[in-house]
Design a protein around this motif. Structure first.
Motif, short mmCIF file in Angstrom:
data_model
loop_
_atom_site.label_atom_id
_atom_site.label_comp_id
_atom_site.label_asym_id
_atom_site.label_seq_id
_atom_site.Cartn_x
_atom_site.Cartn_y
_atom_site.Cartn_z
N VAL A 97 -15.54 -43.39 2.18
CA VAL A 97 -16.83 -43.90 1.72
C VAL A 97 -17.26 -45.02 2.66
O VAL A 97 -16.63 -46.08 2.72
N ARG A 98 -18.34 -44.81 3.39
CA ARG A 98 -18.78 -45.77 4.39
C ARG A 98 -20.23 -46.19 4.15
O ARG A 98 -20.98 -45.51 3.45
N ILE A 99 -20.58 -47.31 4.76
CA ILE A 99 -21.96 -47.78 4.70
C ILE A 99 -22.74 -47.15 5.85
O ILE A 99 -22.31 -47.20 7.00
N LEU A 100 -23.88 -46.56 5.54
CA LEU A 100 -24.69 -45.90 6.56
C LEU A 100 -25.53 -46.94 7.31
O LEU A 100 -26.44 -47.54 6.75
N THR A 101 -25.17 -47.19 8.56
CA THR A 101 -25.93 -48.10 9.40
C THR A 101 -26.23 -47.40 10.72
O THR A 101 -25.56 -46.44 11.09
N HIS A 102 -27.21 -47.91 11.44
CA HIS A 102 -27.66 -47.23 12.65
C HIS A 102 -27.81 -48.20 13.82
O HIS A 102 -28.38 -49.27 13.67
N LEU A 103 -27.29 -47.79 14.97
CA LEU A 103 -27.48 -48.58 16.18
C LEU A 103 -28.95 -48.55 16.56
O LEU A 103 -29.62 -47.52 16.47
N GLY A 104 -29.45 -49.70 16.99
CA GLY A 104 -30.85 -49.79 17.41
C GLY A 104 -31.83 -50.01 16.29
O GLY A 104 -33.01 -50.23 16.55
N ARG A 105 -31.35 -49.96 15.04
CA ARG A 105 -32.26 -50.16 13.92
C ARG A 105 -32.65 -51.63 13.80
O ARG A 105 -31.82 -52.52 13.93
N ARG A 106 -33.93 -51.87 13.57
CA ARG A 106 -34.42 -53.24 13.38
C ARG A 106 -34.28 -53.64 11.92
O ARG A 106 -34.71 -52.91 11.03
N ASN A 107 -33.68 -54.78 11.67
CA ASN A 107 -33.54 -55.31 10.33
C ASN A 107 -34.21 -56.68 10.24
O ASN A 107 -34.15 -57.46 11.20
N PRO A 108 -34.83 -56.99 9.11
CA PRO A 108 -35.39 -58.34 8.94
C PRO A 108 -34.25 -59.35 8.95
O PRO A 108 -33.29 -59.23 8.19
N SER A 109 -34.33 -60.34 9.81
CA SER A 109 -33.22 -61.25 10.05
C SER A 109 -32.79 -62.04 8.82
O SER A 109 -31.61 -62.33 8.64
N TYR A 110 -33.74 -62.39 7.96
CA TYR A 110 -33.41 -63.24 6.82
C TYR A 110 -32.68 -62.51 5.70
O TYR A 110 -32.23 -63.13 4.74
N CYS A 111 -32.53 -61.17 5.84
CA CYS A 111 -31.90 -60.37 4.78
C CYS A 111 -30.50 -59.89 5.13
O CYS A 111 -29.88 -59.18 4.33
N THR A 112 -29.98 -60.23 6.30
CA THR A 112 -28.66 -59.78 6.71
C THR A 112 -27.81 -60.96 7.11
O THR A 112 -28.33 -62.01 7.52
N SER A 113 -26.49 -60.80 7.03
CA SER A 113 -25.60 -61.90 7.42
C SER A 113 -25.69 -62.18 8.91
O SER A 113 -25.72 -63.34 9.34
N SER A 114 -25.76 -61.13 9.72
CA SER A 114 -25.87 -61.32 11.17
C SER A 114 -27.19 -62.01 11.52
O SER A 114 -27.24 -62.90 12.37
N GLY A 115 -28.26 -61.60 10.84
CA GLY A 115 -29.56 -62.22 11.09
C GLY A 115 -29.58 -63.68 10.71
O GLY A 115 -30.14 -64.51 11.43
N LYS A 116 -28.94 -64.01 9.58
CA LYS A 116 -28.91 -65.42 9.15
C LYS A 116 -28.09 -66.28 10.12
O LYS A 116 -28.44 -67.44 10.36
N VAL A 117 -27.03 -65.70 10.67
CA VAL A 117 -26.26 -66.44 11.69
C VAL A 117 -27.13 -66.71 12.92
O VAL A 117 -27.19 -67.84 13.43
N LEU A 118 -27.82 -65.69 13.39
CA LEU A 118 -28.66 -65.84 14.58
C LEU A 118 -29.82 -66.79 14.33
O LEU A 118 -30.19 -67.58 15.20
N LEU A 119 -30.40 -66.73 13.13
CA LEU A 119 -31.49 -67.64 12.78
C LEU A 119 -31.01 -69.09 12.67
O LEU A 119 -31.71 -70.02 13.06
N ALA A 120 -29.80 -69.26 12.14
CA ALA A 120 -29.27 -70.61 11.94
C ALA A 120 -29.13 -71.37 13.26
O ALA A 120 -29.22 -72.60 13.28
N TYR A 121 -28.94 -70.64 14.34
CA TYR A 121 -28.77 -71.28 15.64
C TYR A 121 -29.96 -71.02 16.58
O TYR A 121 -29.86 -71.23 17.78
N SER A 122 -31.07 -70.56 16.00
CA SER A 122 -32.29 -70.33 16.79
C SER A 122 -33.18 -71.56 16.77
O SER A 122 -32.97 -72.50 16.00
N ASP A 123 -34.19 -71.55 17.61
CA ASP A 123 -35.18 -72.62 17.60
C ASP A 123 -35.92 -72.62 16.27
O ASP A 123 -36.15 -71.56 15.67
N ASP A 124 -36.32 -73.79 15.81
CA ASP A 124 -36.98 -73.92 14.51
C ASP A 124 -38.24 -73.07 14.40
O ASP A 124 -38.56 -72.55 13.33
#
Length: 263
Positions: A129-156
């Motif tokens: 049983v796996r989570i269906l994810t796709h390479l190249g797919r755009r995700n809203p940054s504020y809704c994912t853990s990876s996006g929140k990490v990248l936003l936390a260290y981005s310019d304001d």
């Protein structure tokens, strides 16, 4: 009188051809001429000519039965060249593989592109049983853990641009309050990792940590994602530790030396 510096010329035909290619997505892998013309605001004849040109070079393929187009092998070839040439991709790949073995869950490498987060590498877990994810797919940054990490260290201004664009609710757990998002990103900087629980897709949970280059800049995020049934709350601290260690290892492979930035 000094000559006025000429502006770079933009070819509308090339721009429109690229807009067509970028309009395909995981959710809409095939499109017809009329659909593209309407969504892009172009004449059907223009779209038809551009698609014919793209098809001749292998960038799109036409289904003779449905008359719909899909992306061709030429796109995949270029994508492979890009990812293989990225230092972050080459250096992080073995770290991702090891992280799968350590956690038993699928791992991703994500980067920011504009205001969105994109997965550029994926190592699948061995669970049936796996989570269906796709390479190249755009995700809203504020809704994912990876996006929140990248936003936390981005310019304001990037965070504010996302807020001004509108924090859309994808699930009941999506962050839609600007102040709550800012607080969440502050917490990410303090903990040095982020957690997302059913914020974009119901039934999924993920943990991410930053990857830095030799200058200390956060250039990517490493993520573990799985179903909430396996990603139990009592496991998160242990998973976060493993993800953070993997992020540090990937950073060191890129030349980052924490000693020079902790003085």
């Amino acid at each position: 009188m000094a000559k006025k510096k000429s502006e770079p010329q933009i070819l509308s035909s090339v721009t429109n051809a690229l807009r067509i290619l970028k309009s395909f997505s995981t959710f809409e892998p095939t499109k017809k001429v009329g659909e593209l013309a309407e969504s892009l605001g172009l004449a059907k004849s223009t779209v038809s000519r551009l698609l014919s040109t793209l098809a001749s070079e292998g960038f799109v393929i036409k289904d003779p039965e449905t008359q719909a187009y899909r992306l061709g092998i030429s796109v995949l070839t270029l994508a492979g060249i890009v990812t293989n040439d990225l230092d972050i991709h080459k250096e992080a790949a073995p770290v991702l593989h090891k992280l799968v073995n350590d956690t038993g869950e699928t791992t991703h490498l994500a980067v920011m592109d504009g205001l969105d987060t994109i997965y550029i590498h994926k190592e699948e877990c061995y669970h049936p049983v796996r989570i269906l994810t796709h390479l190249g797919r755009r995700n809203p940054s504020y809704c994912t853990s990876s996006g929140k990490v990248l936003l936390a260290y981005s310019d304001d201004h990037i965070v504010e641009d996302i807020i001004n664009k509108g924090l859309v609710s994808y699930t009941k757990n999506s962050i839609t309050d600007p102040d709550l998002l800012r607080s969440e990103l502050e917490m990410v900087r303090e903990k040095k990792y982020a957690v997302s629980t059913e914020e974009l897709t119901e039934g999924t949970k993920s943990v991410a940590a930053p990857i830095r280059d030799y200058t200390g800049k956060v250039v990517s995020a490493i993520t573990v994602v799985g179903p909430i049934q396996r990603m139990k709350e009592y496991k998160i601290r242990d998973i976060a530790k493993k993800v953070s260690e993997a992020g540090k290892e990937a950073s060191e492979r890129l030349g980052y030396d924490e000693r020079f930035f902790s003085r």
